[in-house]
Write an enzyme that holds these catalytic residues in place. Structure first.
Site, short mmCIF file in Angstrom:
data_model
loop_
_atom_site.label_atom_id
_atom_site.label_comp_id
_atom_site.label_asym_id
_atom_site.label_seq_id
_atom_site.Cartn_x
_atom_site.Cartn_y
_atom_site.Cartn_z
N LEU A 30 0.62 -1.35 -0.05
CA LEU A 30 -0.10 0.05 0.02
C LEU A 30 0.72 1.15 -0.10
CD1 LEU A 30 -3.01 -1.25 2.42
CD2 LEU A 30 -2.85 -1.09 -0.05
N VAL B 234 2.37 4.41 -2.65
CA VAL B 234 1.58 5.33 -3.33
C VAL B 234 0.67 4.63 -4.48
CG1 VAL B 234 3.74 6.14 -3.95
CG2 VAL B 234 2.00 6.72 -5.32
N GLY C 5 -0.26 1.26 -4.83
CA GLY C 5 -1.19 0.17 -4.30
C GLY C 5 -2.12 0.95 -3.74
N ARG D 214 3.15 -5.00 4.37
CA ARG D 214 3.96 -5.67 5.21
C ARG D 214 4.01 -5.04 6.81
NH1 ARG D 214 10.27 -5.75 3.62
NH2 ARG D 214 9.66 -3.29 3.62
N SER E 150 0.02 1.53 -16.10
CA SER E 150 0.71 2.82 -16.30
C SER E 150 -0.33 3.82 -16.10
CB SER E 150 0.87 3.07 -17.72
OG SER E 150 1.48 4.23 -18.11
N LYS F 227 3.97 -3.54 -21.50
CA LYS F 227 4.13 -2.40 -20.69
C LYS F 227 5.53 -2.05 -20.74
CE LYS F 227 3.71 0.64 -17.00
NZ LYS F 227 4.99 0.73 -16.31
N HIS G 110 5.97 -0.17 -23.73
CA HIS G 110 5.30 1.07 -23.55
C HIS G 110 6.19 1.96 -22.91
CE1 HIS G 110 3.38 3.70 -20.55
NE2 HIS G 110 2.32 3.96 -21.33
N ASN G 111 7.04 1.75 -21.75
CA ASN G 111 7.67 2.61 -21.08
C ASN G 111 8.90 3.03 -22.00
OD1 ASN G 111 5.95 2.03 -18.89
ND2 ASN G 111 7.72 2.02 -17.28
N GLU H 266 7.86 5.61 -24.01
CA GLU H 266 7.77 6.80 -23.24
C GLU H 266 9.07 7.57 -23.14
OE1 GLU H 266 5.63 5.94 -19.31
OE2 GLU H 266 7.31 7.20 -18.35
N ARG I 79 20.01 9.76 -21.93
CA ARG I 79 19.66 9.78 -20.29
C ARG I 79 21.12 9.60 -19.74
NH1 ARG I 79 13.97 8.08 -17.70
NH2 ARG I 79 12.65 8.86 -19.59
N ARG J 238 33.04 -9.55 -44.32
CA ARG J 238 32.91 -10.60 -43.51
C ARG J 238 33.43 -12.04 -44.16
NH1 ARG J 238 27.75 -12.18 -42.44
NH2 ARG J 238 28.37 -13.30 -40.31
P1 NBP Z 1 7.42 0.78 -4.01
O1 NBP Z 1 8.16 0.21 -5.31
O2 NBP Z 1 8.15 1.76 -3.41
O3 NBP Z 1 7.39 -0.24 -3.04
C1 NBP Z 1 6.84 -0.15 -1.72
C2 NBP Z 1 5.90 -0.95 -1.15
O4 NBP Z 1 6.60 -2.65 -1.25
C3 NBP Z 1 5.57 -1.08 0.03
O5 NBP Z 1 4.26 -1.59 0.32
C4 NBP Z 1 6.53 -2.01 0.90
O6 NBP Z 1 6.15 -2.46 2.12
C5 NBP Z 1 6.48 -3.17 0.14
N1 NBP Z 1 7.63 -4.13 0.19
C6 NBP Z 1 8.96 -4.05 0.12
BR1 NBP Z 1 10.05 -2.46 -0.45
N2 NBP Z 1 9.84 -5.00 0.26
C7 NBP Z 1 8.67 -6.12 0.66
C8 NBP Z 1 8.63 -7.36 1.04
N3 NBP Z 1 10.04 -7.98 1.19
N4 NBP Z 1 7.58 -7.88 1.46
C9 NBP Z 1 6.68 -7.26 1.52
N5 NBP Z 1 6.41 -5.98 1.05
C10 NBP Z 1 7.35 -5.46 0.63
O7 NBP Z 1 5.93 1.08 -4.11
P2 NBP Z 1 5.34 1.90 -5.54
O8 NBP Z 1 5.89 3.19 -5.78
O9 NBP Z 1 3.89 2.26 -5.01
O10 NBP Z 1 5.23 0.78 -6.70
C11 NBP Z 1 4.44 -0.31 -6.39
C12 NBP Z 1 4.77 -1.15 -7.78
O11 NBP Z 1 4.21 -0.49 -8.87
C13 NBP Z 1 6.11 -1.08 -8.15
O12 NBP Z 1 6.59 -2.49 -8.79
C14 NBP Z 1 6.58 -0.06 -9.12
O13 NBP Z 1 7.56 -0.39 -10.08
C15 NBP Z 1 4.97 -0.10 -9.80
N6 NBP Z 1 4.68 0.91 -10.42
C16 NBP Z 1 5.11 2.19 -10.15
C17 NBP Z 1 4.58 3.45 -10.83
C18 NBP Z 1 4.87 4.72 -10.11
O14 NBP Z 1 4.46 5.71 -10.68
N7 NBP Z 1 5.07 4.88 -8.90
C19 NBP Z 1 3.58 3.23 -11.84
C20 NBP Z 1 3.55 2.25 -12.41
C21 NBP Z 1 4.07 0.84 -11.80
P3 NBP Z 1 6.29 -1.54 3.50
O15 NBP Z 1 5.51 -0.50 3.73
O16 NBP Z 1 6.00 -2.81 4.71
O17 NBP Z 1 7.79 -1.24 3.44
#
Ligand code: NBP
Length: 475
Positions: free
Chosen positions: A10, A12, A14, A33, A128, A182, A185-186, A189, A287, A445
Site C-alpha cells: 500500500l 503510493v 497500491g 507488510r 501505467s 508495459k 510502452h515505457n 515513453e 539519459r 565478413r
Molecule cells: P514501491 O515500489 O516503493 O514499493 C513499496 C511497497 O513494497 C511497500 O508497500 C513495501 O512495504 C513493500 N515491500 C517492500 Br519495498 N519489500 C517488501 C517485502 N519483502 N515484502 C513485502 N512487502 C514489501 O511502491 P510504489 O511506488 O507504489 O510501486 C509499486 C509497484 O508499482 C512497483 O513494482 C512499481 O515499479 C510499480 N509502478 C509504479 C509506478 C509509479 O508511478 N510509482 C507506476 C507504475 C508501476 P512496507 O510499507 O512494509 O515497506
C-alpha cells in the site's frame, strides 16, 4: 470472506488502486507488510468506499471471496517473489494472483509457470499512469491465462481509464505478455520524452526563444496532431517559475536524467530479438550521457566547428520542428510495435497491436490522440509490415520529410545534439533504401572470416577465395 479484491503493498500505487477499486463499489481487503501504511490509508481515505483492514497475510487471504483475487503492488524483484510465495502458500486452486508492479516479463513467465503448477492463476499486469492514473483510471495490460481474465477482466476494466466508452484494459495474451508490452510502452515513453526534449532544445538554442514562449508553442501543439499528455505537461513544466530565483524552474533543475530501468530492459530485449528500436535506444543513451556529468564538464571546451547555419524564419522553423517531432514519433512507435510483434512471435503470445493502441489512448503516460490513428491503421490491416506503411502515416511522414531534414541539418550545423530526431530520420532513410551498404559488410565478413554471401542474380551461398586467386566458389 466477502472482499472482491485484495491489494497488498500500500505505497503510493497500491493505495491509490485500492481506493480506485473502493470508489467503484468493490469491497477491498487491504494488506501491507507494515501496518502503518494500511492505517494511514484508512485514516485518510476510509470514506472512499468499503475496505477490510487486515494485519496478517492469513487474515488478508481469509477476507476474500472465492475464487480469491489478490493484486500485489510491492517493489519489483525479490520483494514480489517473497509476497507471491507467502500468498501461494495460503491460497487454493483457482485463486488468482495479480502482479501489478513493474516486473521484468521473464520473471513473470517464470512465476506464471511456477504458479500454474500449483493450480493457481498468475496474472502479470502492466499498469501505467503513475499515481494519478492509479487513483483515477490507469491503462492496464494484464497477461496470464485467458480464463482468469473472465473473472478478473470486469473488475480491472471498471477501474481503468475509458476513452469513448471503451476501457483502457484488455487481455494482452499468455504469461509475460502484459509486462512485456508495459515494458515497451515505457520504452516508447522514453523516446517520446527525448523527442520533446530535442524539440525544446532546438527552440532554445537555434531560435533563442524564451522558455515562456516555448511553453506557449507546446500548449498550441497540444491542440493539433501532437495532442498528448506528455506535450500537455511539457507546457506545464516549462511554465513553472522557480519561487526562489524567479527563473524558469527548468533552468534550476540539474540536467542529468535518471532512469529506473524499464527503458534499458526494452533496449536489451530489442537487441535479443534483433529489432532496431533505435528511437528508444537513443533516448536511453541520451539519459546516460546526460548523467555522465564529470565527462561532460571536461568536454565543454571541445570545438563546435564553423558551419553554423541558423534558421532564417522563427515561425517556419517552429513548424518544421513540429513536423520533425511528429515524424520521429511515428518512427519510435513503428519500432516499438515491431518489437512487440517480435516478442509476440518469439513467445507465441498472439498480441494484437490494435488492442494496444486502443488501451494506450487513455490512462497511461503515452496517451495521445495519435493512438487513434494507430488503432485505425491496424484495424484496416492487422498484418501491417510497419506503421510507416499505413496509408495515413505514410502520407503524414511524406508531408513532414522536408521539415524533418531541415531540422536535422540545421541542428547538425549548429552543433545541437538531436540523437532521436536524426537516428529516426536515418532509420526511415535506411528502411526505404533500395540498396544498403550491408552488401559491403557481407563482402568484408567474407574476406576476413569466410562468412559467405548470397548473390542478387542467382540462388545459393558463395565465397570468394580472397587469399588465393580471388575466384568465387559455391559454399
Ligand atoms: P514501491 O515500489 O516503493 O514499493 C513499496 C511497497 O513494497 C511497500 O508497500 C513495501 O512495504 C513493500 N515491500 C517492500 Br519495498 N519489500 C517488501 C517485502 N519483502 N515484502 C513485502 N512487502 C514489501 O511502491 P510504489 O511506488 O507504489 O510501486 C509499486 C509497484 O508499482 C512497483 O513494482 C512499481 O515499479 C510499480 N509502478 C509504479 C509506478 C509509479 O508511478 N510509482 C507506476 C507504475 C508501476 P512496507 O510499507 O512494509 O515497506
Amino acid at each position: 470472506g466477502s472482499a472482491q479484491i485484495g491489494v497488498t503493498g500500500l505505497a503510493v500505487m497500491g493505495s491509490n488502486i485500492a481506493r480506485n477499486f473502493a470508489r467503484h463499489g468493490h469491497t477491498v481487503a487491504l494488506h501491507n507488510r507494515s501496518i502503518a501504511k494500511t492505517d494511514a490509508l484508512l485514516e485518510k481515505h476510509g470514506d472512499d468506499g468499503s475496505f477490510v483492514r487486515t494485519e496478517s497475510m492469513a487474515e488478508f487471504v481469509a477476507a476474500l471471496e472465492k475464487p480469491r483475487r489478490v493484486l500485489i503492488m510491492v517493489k519489483a524483484g525479490d520483494p514480489t517473489d517473497a509476497v507471491i510465495e507467502e500468498l501461494a502458500n495460503l491460497m487454493e486452486e483457482g485463486d488468482i494472483i495479480i502482479d501489478g508492479g513493474n516486473s521484468l516479463y521473464t520473471d513473470t513467465i517464470r512465476r506464471e509457470a511456477a504458479m500454474s503448477k500449483r493450480g493457481l492463476n498468475f496474472v502479470g499486469a502492466g499498469i501505467s499512469g503513475g499515481e494519478e492514473g492509479a487513483l483515477n483510471g490507469p491503462s492496464i495490460m494484464p497477461g496470464g491465462p485467458k480464463e482468469s481474465y473472465e473473472s478478473l477482466g470486469p473488475l480491472l476494466e471498471s477501474i481503468s481509464a475509458h476513452v469513448d466508452g471503451e476501457p483502457c484494459c484488455t487481455h494482452i495474451g499468455p504469461d509475460g505478455s502484459g509486462h512485456f508490452v508495459k515494458m515497451v510502452h515505457n520504452g516508447i515513453e522514453y523516446a517520446d520524452m527525448q523527442l520533446i526534449g530535442e524539440a525544446y532544445d532546438l527552440m532554445r538554442k537555434a531560435l533563442d526563444l524564451p522558455v515562456s514562449k516555448i511553453a506557449d508553442v507546446f500548449r498550441e501543439w497540444n491542440s493539433g496532431d501532437l495532442d498528448s499528455y506528455l506535450v500537455e505537461i511539457t507546457a506545464e513544466v516549462l511554465s513553472q517559475v522557480d519561487a526562489e530565483t524567479g527563473k524558469p524552474l527548468v533552468d534550476v533543475i540539474v540536467d542529468a536524467a535518471g532512469q529506473k530501468g524499464t527503458g534499458r530492459w526494452t533496449v536489451k530485449s530489442a537487441l535479443d530479438l534483433g529489432i532496431p528500436t533505435t528511437g528508444i535506444a537513443e533516448a536511453v543513451f541520451a539519459r546516460a550521457l546526460s548523467s555522465a556529468t564529470d565527462q561532460r564538464k571536461q568536454a565543454q571546451g571541445l570545438a563546435s566547428g564553423t558551419l553554423a547555419a541558423a534558421p532564417t524564419d522563427t515561425d517556419t522553423f517552429i513548424a518544421d520542428i513540429n513536423k520533425a517531432l511528429y515524424a520521429s514519433k511515428v518512427v519510435a512507435y513503428a519500432q516499438g510495435f515491431d518489437q512487440i510483434a517480435a516478442g509476440s512471435e518469439e513467445y507465441d503470445w498472439d498480441v494484437h497491436p490494435g488492442d494496444l493502441a486502443t488501451i494506450w489512448r487513455g490512462g497511461c503516460i503515452i496517451r495521445a490522440k495519435f493512438l487513434n490513428r494507430i488503432r485505425d491503421a491496424y484495424a484496416e490491416n492487422p498484418e501491417l509490415p510497419s506503421l510507416l506503411l499505413a496509408p495515413y502515416f505514410r502520407d503524414a511522414v511524406e508531408n513532414a520529410v522536408d521539415s524533418w531534414r531541415r531540422v536535422v541539418a540545421t541542428a547538425t550545423t549548429l552543433g545541437i545534439p538531436v540523437p532521436a530526431f536524426s537516428s529516426s530520420l536515418s532509420y526511415y532513410d535506411a528502411l526505404r533504401s533500395e540498396r544498403l551498404p550491408a552488401a559491403l559488410t557481407q563482402g568484408l565478413r567474407d574476406f576476413f572470416g569466410a562468412h559467405t554471401y548470397q548473390r542478387v542474380d542467382k540462388p545459393g551461398t558463395f565465397h570468394t577465395l580472397w587469399s588465393e586467386d580471388r575466384s568465387e566458389i559455391e559454399a
